[in-house]
Each structure stands twice: as structure tokens, then as C-alpha cells.
Scaffold this active site. Structure first.
Site, PDB file in Angstrom:
ATOM      1  N   ASN A 279       0.848  -1.193   0.000  1.00 19.64           N
ATOM      2  CA  ASN A 279       0.000   0.000   0.000  1.00 19.64           C
ATOM      3  C   ASN A 279       0.891   1.253   0.000  1.00 19.64           C
ATOM      4  OD1 ASN A 279       0.931  -0.277   2.698  1.00 19.64           O
ATOM      5  ND2 ASN A 279      -0.785   0.946   3.414  1.00 19.64           N
ATOM      6  N   CYS A 281       2.000   3.581   2.007  1.00 21.32           N
ATOM      7  CA  CYS A 281       3.034   3.870   3.017  1.00 21.32           C
ATOM      8  C   CYS A 281       3.903   2.681   3.357  1.00 21.32           C
ATOM      9  CB  CYS A 281       2.383   4.441   4.263  1.00 21.32           C
ATOM     10  SG  CYS A 281       1.715   6.086   3.993  1.00 21.32           S
ATOM     11  N   GLU A 283       3.409  -0.360   4.686  1.00 19.77           N
ATOM     12  CA  GLU A 283       3.245  -1.269   5.814  1.00 19.77           C
ATOM     13  C   GLU A 283       2.417  -2.512   5.509  1.00 19.77           C
ATOM     14  OE1 GLU A 283      -0.327   1.513   6.290  1.00 19.77           O
ATOM     15  OE2 GLU A 283       1.729   1.607   5.547  1.00 19.77           O
TER      16      GLU A 283
END
Length: 608
Positions: A279, A281, A283
Site C-alpha cells: 500500500n 506507506c 506497511e
């Protein structure tokens, strides 16, 4: 859902949280005015999620679960990702925040994925893509006898489409663009965001293999492979490529690294495909056409009266959080059929944490210390263990996730969910909960916020106001406003100067060690930004990336203060320049954990 029976005190929302609620979360009428209270919003979400349990529970049990979900949110002890708060109960009720979409080497796939991205981002989701399967620039296009424009050109197309989509959505679009280190266009990809205002909706990361990192250490060559022909296109020195990655990251904050072999070693369903992207960011590694719903426990609410961590309440909340997120998988209304199929086959969820820096301050523990590492690791181990136990219990009640029989858990561990834990940046929900974001240290102790383009207000961190009140003279306050820090303010006691350490004061290795401490007990991955001072060198970036590999992180991102013309946070009492102003409400944009978030309305823009 009935909420009047609860005895939970009404949450004391900050001014920023109230703005976020009003402009982003609460339902509004045609005039843009809120038509529900925060209590009603939490009740709406709790009931819409809990009622999917009717196929497994009595009506009385469904109501009990709804009250548990409501209490967790209303107390601000746990919050799901913001699409759940916004969309629960709406006709198109898309509740997940994280998506990865496939990109195959054909115009049909590229433009089909472009359409899917628009549908997802309209609902508030963020998307990740690997551009590694696209043929390189100037490669043959047999159908037209022409040549390919290359993966980076299509990234620009996706970026433009995302900018257009944002204008009609509830928040900015956000993307992750990934390219493998062995793609022939890797050098162009590495330098894509250097020296220009381009790909504003993208974070970019290089997917590096174990072999590549070994070649970096040995100063050896490795092969670049054409994804269309599967033939070696060239051989190139790995250290040279690594140095280019480091230089670009030093200049612009991009690219980060994804340790793709390590990510796939933890893939719970390898028979269903390889993980190629995350995704926005970083994580949440996901399969193509997979989504995941995340939620975070607000650790600042779990300090026991004795000064330690209230582990009993933390364990209980982790179990509630897992069941809450598991129910969201069923309550969700998916924008694309393929996403529903893949997501429900694996039922991945991500219970995480926020407010970690606030918890440490309340406990009197310095962020960059061995004690903080130990607390962080124990907390995440506790959260993950309880989430796993609840997933095992739910497997007995509701059944295993459909891909269980072909998963790594088959015959050894009962599971309702293929993954249960993730540490997200928590941009919007940490503003609602009035706590520090994710597992980050405090960014600064003061910030400037522009309201409606005119009024400027400077605030000190509330814990500093609480713990350092006798020392906050007008002179000291002015110094803090000027620097965002108390490190060099001699009027402050030494223990407070150490306790209130800020992101740029934390040495890079401590950032990475903290990320690694949490990663050891997380199924998916950890969102963490290594903040570097403006004077940091390229060698500092290089050492950071190599340490992240050594400590078994799944990814790494750095951001050097001032490395972009449009600095998103300036620690100064001056009014921020227009480039720092939120396009939605004229609030100040603040950089943290790979995203830019407006401190006033919560508008989020993940491009750093």
C-alpha cells in the site's frame, strides 16, 4: 444502535480533531453541515460492522459486540482506518484503506487497472502497483511495430489520473509505485522524483532482492532482465545502483527500499502468488487484487496508575480490535469483484498501534533508549499474540479463511485471518485520538497552523504543557517556537530535555532499531520514516538502508529535512508559505510517516 447506556466519558476532542470530524468524517447535509455527532458516528460504525455477526450469533450477542466496538472507539482506545469511519452504512460502503492492483504488460491491463484505481481512490482507499512486468523503454511493441514508452511513462499517467480523481473524493489520492532492482529501466525509475514537482501522488520504492544486497556488499555485478523476453538485457554494478538509490533518497526522500524476498518469505499464501507491491506507506504487502483493513490501538490510553503499561486492558482491546477488523472484511462493499474474491479468501487484517511516543513520555522513558526498544517490543508482542489467539478462537466459531488449506498455517495453527498485525502511520486517526502517530517520535514540540489562510496559532505539545509547566516562561516558549525543540534550552531540566526528544534529534540507527523491534512481532510490515537533519550525508542514508537490511526490516524510508523545495513543515513562528497550505481548508500540511497531513482538516497527501 443504542448508546445511552454507556457510562464512557465523552471524549475531549482537540480543536484539530473537531475540524477533522466536521470536514472529513461526520455525515453532512447538502449545505456541508454535519448531521451527526461523534457519538452517533461511532454508533453508526459499530452497528454496521457488528450486524454481520448475525449469521453466527444471537441478536443479543450482536448488540453486545456492537457495544464493545462502540466503547473501544468512543474511548479513543482503538480506531479503525478512516474509510471505515467515513463510509460505514453508506450505499457504496467501502471500508478498507489498503489495496494492491496488478499491472500486466498490455494496454488492456494498464487501462483496466487505471479504472480500478479511480474507483478505489474515490472511496478513500490507497493503491499500490508494481511496474516491474511492463516492458522497458524503447522495447518492441509487436502489434504496432513501434517501441514502448516504458513503465515510468505509465506512472505519470496514473499520477495525473489520481490528481483528477482527488478533486471529487474525500481525501487525496495516494499510490505506491514499485520496480524491481533487476528491471532494465531501474536507473530511470530511481531518479524519477529528483529535480522536479512530479509524481506527486506517488511514493516510490525499489524492490531489492537478497541477491542484489549481497552484490552491493561484494561490489559485484548483477543482471538486468527484460520482463517481456526473460532475457538478460545488461549487467550492472549493484553498488553503483545502490549509490544512485541513496543519492536520490538524499535529494528527494525517494525511493525507499522494499526487501522483497524477505516480504515473500513471510507470505502466508505463497501458492496463491508472489507479493510484488505494498500500500502507499509500505506497511501492508498484498497480493494483486487484495485489500486489507487496518486499525490502531491508542497506546497513550494504556498507562497504568503505577506508571507501567496496563497489559490486561491492552490484551482485551487487542482481541476486540481483531474481531472488529475481521467483521469489517464481511461488512465491506468492495469496488471490484476480483478484490472481494481475493480479500475474502485470505481475510487479512492489521491490528496496529499509535500514540507510542506519548506512552513513553508518560512512562518517563526516552525514545532513543534500550528501555524504549524493550517496551515497544513487549507491547507489539502482546498485541500480536492476543490478535492471533482471537483469530484462532474465531476460526473455531466462524471457520478458517478459505485459503487456509494451502497456507503456511495448514496443520499447525488455526487461523481465521492470514495476517493479523500491521503498524500503520495513522495520519487521520491519530489526529482524532489526539496522540502521536504510529510508532514515530514526536515530530516537533510546537507547530504553526494557518486557519483559513490568515490566522496563525502556535501550540505546544500538551504533554510538555503538563509536565514542564513550571519551566515554561515566555522566554522559553519563544525559544521552543523558534526551534520546535527544548534540547538546547538550559532553563529546562536535563531529564525533560532528553524525554521530549524530537524526530530529527533521534539518530538514524535508533529509528531503524525501533522499526526492527516492532517488526519482529508484526505479520505484515511497519510504516516508519527515518527523519534526517538537513546536514545529514549520503553516507548516513547508505548506513540507514544497510542497517535496515541487517536488522530484517521489510522496508525502509528516509526523509532529509529541507530536501524538497516545498518543505511541508517548518519549525518557525513565521507564517508558512503557500506551498505548505492545505488546498482543502488552508491549514498547515505536516510531514510524518511517508504522508503529508493537514493539521486542521486531516486532508492527507502521501507523496513523501
Amino acid at each position: 444502535m443504542e448508546t445511552s447506556e454507556t457510562l464512557i466519558p465523552e471524549p475531549a476532542f482537540s480543536d484539530v480533531a473537531a475540524r477533522v470530524l466536521s470536514k472529513r468524517i461526520l455525515r453532512r447535509n447538502a449545505a456541508g453541515e454535519p448531521v451527526e455527532t461523534p457519538e452517533e458516528m461511532f454508533g453508526r460504525v459499530a452497528w454496521e460492522v457488528a450486524k454481520v455477526e448475525r449469521s453466527h450469533c444471537s441478536e443479543a450477542e450482536v448488540h453486545r459486540l456492537a457495544k464493545d466496538f462502540f466503547r473501544a472507539m468512543y474511548s479513543l482506545e482503538f480506531l479503525p482506518n478512516s474509510p471505515t469511519l467515513v463510509n460505514a452504512g453508506l450505499p457504496d460502503g467501502q471500508l478498507a484503506g489498503c489495496f494492491v492492483l496488478p499491472l500486466e504488460d498490455s494496454m488492456g491491463s494498464i487501462f483496466g487497472t487505471l479504472r480500478s484505481m479511480a474507483l478505489i481512490q474515490k472511496s478513500g482507499g490507497g493503491t499500490g502497483f508494481s511496474f516491474s512486468s511492463l516492458r522497458p523503454k524503447d522495447d518492441l511493441v509487436a502489434t504496432t511495430k513501434g517501441s514502448s514508452s516504458g513503465p515510468v511513462s505509465f506512472m505519470r499517467l496514473f499520477d495525473y489520473a489520481c490528481e483528477v480523481t482527488r478533486l471529487g473524493g474525500v481525501r487525496s489520492g495516494a499510490n505506491m509505485g514499485v520496480m524491481r532492482c533487476d528491471h532494465p529501466d531501474i536507473l530511470e525509475f530511481i531518479n524519477t522524483k529528483v529535480g522536479g514537482d512530479v509524481l506527486k501522488t506517488f511514493n516510490i520504492s525499489v524492490a531489492v532482492t537478497d541477491h542484489f544486497m549481497e552484490c552491493v556488499r561484494d561490489d559485484a555485478e548483477y543482471a538486468l532482465v527484460n520482463p517481456r523476453t526473460k532475457e538478460v538485457a545488461a549487467r550492472i554494478n549493484a553498488r553503483h545502483v545502490f549509490d544512485l538509490i541513496v543519492g536520490s533518497a538524499w535529494k528527494s526522500g525517494d525511493p525507499g527500499l522494499l526487501f522483497i524476498d524477505r516480504i515473500n518469505a513471510a507470505n502466508p499464501t505463497p501458492s496463491r502468488g508472489s507479493i510484488e507491491a505494498t500500500n502507499p506507506c509500505g506497511e501492508q504487502p498484498l497480493l494483486p487484487y487484495e485489500s486489507c483493513v487496518l486499525g490502531s490501538i491508542n497506546l497513550s490510553r494504556f498507562v497504568a496508575p503505577t506508571g507501567g503499561v496496563d497489559y490486561e486492558r491492552l490484551r482485551k482491546t487487542a482481541r476486540i480490535a481483531l474481531r472488529f477488523l475481521d467483521d469489517i472484511v464481511d461488512a465491506n462493499k468492495y469496488p471490484i469483484p476480483e478484490i472481494e474474491t481475493t480479500t475474502k479468501a485470505n481475510r487479512k487484517v492489521g491490528v496496529g498501534v499509535m500514540g507510542f511516543a506519548d506512552l513513553l513520555i508518560r512512562m518517563g522513558i526516552v525514545y532513543d533508549s534500550e528501555s524504549a526498544l524493550a517496551v515497544g517490543e513487549e507491547i507489539m508482542m502482546t498485541v500480536s499474540t492476543e490478535a492471533e489467539r482471537e483469530s484462532e478462537r474465531l476460526a473455531d466459531i466462524k471457520g478458517y479463511f478459505p485459503n487456509y488449506a494451502v497456507s503456511v498455517f495448514a496443520q499447525r495453527q488455526r487461523r481465521r485471518n492470514a495476517s493479523v498485525s500491521t503498524v500503520a502511520p495513522t495520519g487521520t486517526i491519530s489526529l482524532l485520538a489526539n496522540c502521536s502517530s504510529g510508532i514515530e517520535p514526536l515530530y516537533a514540540l510546537t507547530y504553526t497552523r494557518i486557519m483559513l489562510g490568515a490566522e496563525t496559532r502556535v501550540s505546544l505539545h500538551p504533554l510538555l504543557e503538563e509536565l514542564a509547566a513550571p519551566h515554561l516562561s515566555s522566554h522559553v516558549r519563544r525559544r521552543i517556537v523558534e526551534t520546535g525543540s527544548i534540547r538546547d534550552i538550559t532553563e529546562m531540566p536535563e531529564h525533560l530535555r532528553r524525554l521530549f526528544v524530537t524526530a530529527y534529534e533521534v539518530a538514524p540507527e535508533w529509528h531503524v532499531r525501533m522499526q526492527a523491534a516492532f517488526q519482529r512481532h508484526v505479520d505484515s510490515a511497519v510504516s516508519k520514516t527515518v527523519n534526517l537533519s538537513n546536514g545529514a550525508s549520503k553516507d548516513d542514508v547508505s548506513r540507514t538502508y544497510l542497517l535496515a537490511d541487517q536488522l530484517q526490516c521489510k522496508g525502509i524510508t528516509v526523509y532529509r529535512d529541507g530536501c524538497r523545495d516545498q518543505q511541508v513543515l517548518k519549525i518557525t513562528s513565521d507564517v508558512a508559505p503557500p506551498s505548505d497550505i492545505c488546498p482543502e481548508c488552508s491549514g498547515t500540511m505536516v510531514h510524518a510517516s511517508g504522508c503529508v497531513t493537514c493539521g486542521a482538516c486531516g486532508y492527507t497527501y502521501c507523496n513523501v
